[in-house]
Design a protein around this motif. Structure first.
Motif: not given
Length: 134
Positions: A74-82
């Protein structure tokens, strides 16, 4: 096409193929290093480049699998989306469309889901720089 009379073309083709494979492997390694540093804009750019450029090859499959793997957390997914939004902002800056870039950067800096991301800090810094431009 006529079959070449000597094998020099085969050797040249194999050398070129090896060079391309080394480039792809280098991009994968660069993406891993960037992931360790938290530079997810670099990770996203490198992996997408390799995935598209080497589609149907082992290196492309590895890049696709790594992208999928990164998006599971989840944290990496948010980083990738950003990072994807950040890259859109950079593309607009390259075109001289500062107000559109500012809108993308503001999206990263104001959204709660990106509050704890490293990309937020990058976006804030770029937003500050762009907003002072004429």
């Amino acid at each position: 096409l006529k079959k070449p009379t000597d094998d020099s073309l085969v050797a040249d083709a194999e050398k070129g193929l090896k060079s391309l494979e080394e480039f792809g492997a280098g991009q994968l390694a660069a993406a891993e290093e960037a992931a360790k540093k938290g530079d997810y804009d670099v990770v996203l750019t490198s992996l997408e480049l390799v995935e598209k450029s080497f589609k149907g090859h082992d290196v492309g499959s590895k890049a696709k699998a790594r992208l999928r793997e990164l998006k599971k957390d989840k944290a990496t997914k948010n980083e990738m989306a950003a990072a994807a939004i950040f890259l859109k902002a950079q593309q607009n800056l390259d075109k001289g469309q500062n107000r559109y870039a500012l809108a993308y950067l503001k999206e990263i800096t104001k959204a709660k889901k990106y509050a704890d991301t490293k990309m937020k800090a990058k976006a804030e810094k770029l937003y500050e720089d762009v907003s002072t431009r004429p």
